[in-house]
Enzyme design. Structure first.
Site, mmCIF file in Angstrom:
data_model
loop_
_atom_site.group_PDB
_atom_site.id
_atom_site.type_symbol
_atom_site.label_atom_id
_atom_site.label_comp_id
_atom_site.label_asym_id
_atom_site.label_seq_id
_atom_site.Cartn_x
_atom_site.Cartn_y
_atom_site.Cartn_z
ATOM 1 N N HIS A 21 -5.462 8.350 -0.064
ATOM 2 C CA HIS A 21 -4.836 8.816 -1.292
ATOM 3 C C HIS A 21 -4.603 10.318 -1.209
ATOM 4 O O HIS A 21 -5.494 11.071 -0.811
ATOM 5 C CB HIS A 21 -5.715 8.500 -2.504
ATOM 6 C CG HIS A 21 -5.829 7.036 -2.787
ATOM 7 N ND1 HIS A 21 -6.753 6.504 -3.653
ATOM 8 C CD2 HIS A 21 -5.120 5.981 -2.328
ATOM 9 C CE1 HIS A 21 -6.615 5.189 -3.705
ATOM 10 N NE2 HIS A 21 -5.625 4.860 -2.907
ATOM 11 N N THR B 231 -5.945 -0.280 11.245
ATOM 12 C CA THR B 231 -6.190 1.161 11.283
ATOM 13 C C THR B 231 -7.257 1.528 12.304
ATOM 14 O O THR B 231 -7.456 2.705 12.601
ATOM 15 C CB THR B 231 -6.655 1.670 9.904
ATOM 16 O OG1 THR B 231 -7.850 0.973 9.526
ATOM 17 C CG2 THR B 231 -5.573 1.445 8.853
ATOM 18 N N GLY C 210 7.779 13.239 -8.826
ATOM 19 C CA GLY C 210 7.412 14.362 -7.975
ATOM 20 C C GLY C 210 5.959 14.239 -7.570
ATOM 21 O O GLY C 210 5.234 13.371 -8.064
ATOM 22 N N ALA D 194 -8.114 3.273 3.403
ATOM 23 C CA ALA D 194 -7.252 3.746 2.321
ATOM 24 C C ALA D 194 -6.986 5.233 2.502
ATOM 25 O O ALA D 194 -7.782 5.950 3.102
ATOM 26 C CB ALA D 194 -7.918 3.500 0.973
ATOM 27 N N LYS E 289 -1.108 5.212 -5.754
ATOM 28 C CA LYS E 289 -2.185 4.811 -6.664
ATOM 29 C C LYS E 289 -3.109 5.981 -6.991
ATOM 30 O O LYS E 289 -3.578 6.117 -8.120
ATOM 31 C CB LYS E 289 -2.995 3.676 -6.040
ATOM 32 C CG LYS E 289 -2.219 2.385 -5.833
ATOM 33 C CD LYS E 289 -3.067 1.304 -5.196
ATOM 34 C CE LYS E 289 -3.444 1.633 -3.768
ATOM 35 N NZ LYS E 289 -2.282 1.704 -2.847
ATOM 36 N N GLY E 290 -3.388 6.822 -5.978
ATOM 37 C CA GLY E 290 -4.300 7.931 -6.181
ATOM 38 C C GLY E 290 -3.810 8.894 -7.240
ATOM 39 O O GLY E 290 -4.590 9.393 -8.056
ATOM 40 N N GLY F 74 0.814 -1.205 0.000
ATOM 41 C CA GLY F 74 0.000 0.000 0.000
ATOM 42 C C GLY F 74 0.849 1.256 0.000
ATOM 43 O O GLY F 74 2.082 1.206 0.053
ATOM 44 N N ASP F 75 0.197 2.406 -0.114
ATOM 45 C CA ASP F 75 0.864 3.723 -0.081
ATOM 46 C C ASP F 75 1.823 3.911 -1.250
ATOM 47 O O ASP F 75 2.814 4.636 -1.141
ATOM 48 C CB ASP F 75 1.630 3.926 1.238
ATOM 49 C CG ASP F 75 0.781 3.638 2.458
ATOM 50 O OD1 ASP F 75 -0.307 4.218 2.555
ATOM 51 O OD2 ASP F 75 1.209 2.824 3.305
ATOM 52 N N VAL G 203 10.406 8.238 -7.668
ATOM 53 C CA VAL G 203 11.801 8.054 -8.081
ATOM 54 C C VAL G 203 12.657 9.206 -7.573
ATOM 55 O O VAL G 203 13.843 9.032 -7.259
ATOM 56 C CB VAL G 203 11.887 7.945 -9.617
ATOM 57 C CG1 VAL G 203 13.336 7.842 -10.076
ATOM 58 C CG2 VAL G 203 11.097 6.738 -10.109
ATOM 59 N N ASP G 204 12.063 10.390 -7.461
ATOM 60 C CA ASP G 204 12.795 11.571 -7.007
ATOM 61 C C ASP G 204 13.341 11.428 -5.595
ATOM 62 O O ASP G 204 14.341 12.058 -5.237
ATOM 63 C CB ASP G 204 11.896 12.803 -7.079
ATOM 64 C CG ASP G 204 10.586 12.605 -6.315
ATOM 65 O OD1 ASP G 204 9.859 11.651 -6.650
ATOM 66 O OD2 ASP G 204 10.292 13.393 -5.397
#
Length: 428
Positions: A41, A129, A412, A39, A16-17, A12-13, A332-333
């Site tokens: 997002h 949660t 980003g 969830a 996706k959003g 998760g995290d 990736v940043d």
């Protein structure tokens, strides 16, 4: 038309959003198919953050309809609060663009209380949660659940609520010794909310089927990740629904229709919230650097996420579990400008080297095989032309190990900071 599934390929995290929001621009329908308001997002548009828990990420696009499928468990309080919060910021939400399946299972105060007291009473924490997700799914499976449509009928609601409370009442009184809302209190709360939310109730089965049958673009937005799947995940440290592509078939409507793309959303590193095994977890300054730079704090829980190197054996396993057609690599940043960069290509386990995880593996007992990768630095805008050769090597390493292509690269937080290598809406 395209039927596109967005699946979290880790714990998760994964972002996706953001991917769903970007694809929603060309979509007619965005569908949530499992999970609940556990969830979280985060969408960043023009520097402004929008947090979503239940409502699909297509809500920021006026032409896109948002569907909460029957596989989702819905907390009426959370749904009402989220709708109001978004409307207060100027986002349009009405019965014309939000459709909640009349067959969704409802989360009650009893589910949330049971979730909390169970977690607090055991020494082996799952890391729930506390949103009542698990207990609600329990009622669904044991046929004691309350459906969204039941909120609108006084007699049915009271009857279903009494059935749901019968066993829990004994647990609350005798085992956990906690106070709980009376049947009448909970009934009044739910019925009042039901009258307010009734306008959103819909036959989403037919809405989705009609959209697909008439050639519309449909995006199915998953919550959590494959490694939290009730069947495929790191049990018992999992959620209570099918977070893999299987959840689309059970929690929405795709019967008889083909899926064109199943995109696995994956961070360029690995994170996990809560308890459970984590082979590549970092406990040093590098892990702390990734956590801080990546803003790795849970949207739903506020808990700090554990961070580690990208785990290719687990990613390959996720790809197999959900029949992924490609990978969307995010954040990736965050890895830019690291002094040291590693990637896990396999495990040493029971005297052997393995390169793909499997359901019976004990991840507490594996030793990750880490290889050094050349660090890289990114420009503010990343293109195919200015992409560092070290990053290209990192991407090729992932593709070669997993056996499927990387179709997009997010570097980003904003929706503009995505580099697409494939047009998901182009056939053939």
């Amino acid at each position: 038309m395209s039927n596109i599934v967005i699946v979290g390929a880790q714990w998760g995290d994964e972002g996706k959003g953001k991917i769903a929001d970007t694809l929603a621009e060309k979509s007619d329908l965005v569908v949530r198919y499992q999970g609940g308001n556990n969830a979280g997002h985060t969408l960043v548009v023009n520097g402004k953050k929008t947090f979503l828990h239940l409502i699909p990420s297509g809500v920021l696009h006026k032409h896109t309809k948002c569907v909460i499928g029957h596989g989702v468990v819905v907390d009426p309080i959370a749904l009402d609060t989220e709708i109001t919060r978004l409307q207060d910021t100027g986002i349009e939400i009405s019965a014309n663009n939000l459709f909640v399946s009349e067959s969704c299972t409802v989360i009650t105060s009893y589910h949330k209380l049971l979730d909390a007291v169970r977690e607090n009473s055991t020494t082996e924490k799952i890391g729930t949660t506390g949103k009542g997700i698990g207990p609600a799914y329990e009622d669904k499976v044991s046929r004691k659940g309350i459906k969204f449509k039941h909120l609108f009928d006084k007699d049915v609601l009271r009857s279903r609520l009494a059935l749901s409370l019968a066993e829990k009442e004994t647990l609350f009184k005798d085992l956990y010794k906690v106070e709980y809302p009376s049947l009448e209190e909970e009934f009044e709360r739910l019925y009042t909310l039901g009258q307010k939310l009734k306008q959103y109730s819909a036959d989403t089965f037919s809405i989705i089927d009609q959209a697909v049958s008439t050639g519309k673009n449909v995006v199915y937005e998953g919550a959590q990740g494959v490694l939290l799947d009730i069947d495929y995940g790191t049990y018992p440290f999992v959620t209570s629904s099918n977070t893999s592509v299987a959840g689309v078939y059970s929690g929405a409507t795709t019967a008889g229709h083909n899926l064109d793309h199943v995109i696995g959303i994956t961070k360029a590193y690995t994170t996990r919230v809560g308890e459970g095994p984590f082979p590549t977890e970092l406990f040093d300054d590098t892990g702390l650097f990734i956590q801080k730079k990546g803003g790795e704090i849970g949207v739903t829980t506020g808990r700090i996420r554990r961070c580690g190197w990208l785990d290719l054996p687990l990613l390959k396993y996720s790809a197999k579990c959900s029949n992924l057609t490609s990978i969307a690599l995010t954040k990736v940043d965050v890895l830019s400008d690291l002094d040291t960069l590693k990637i896990c290509i396999g495990y040493k386990y029971e005297g052997k080297e393995i390169f793909c995880a499997y359901p019976g593996i004990d991840l507490y007992k594996v030793e990750p095989i880490l290889v050094d990768m050349e660090p890289f630095s990114l420009d503010e805008v990343v293109t195919k032309e200015n992409m560092p050769s070290a990053l290209k090597t990192y991407l090729r390493t992932i593709e070669n190990h997993i056996g499927i292509p990387i179709s997009s690269l997010a570097y980003g937080p904003s929706r503009e900071q995505i580099l697409f290598f494939e047009d998901y809406f182009k056939k053939g």
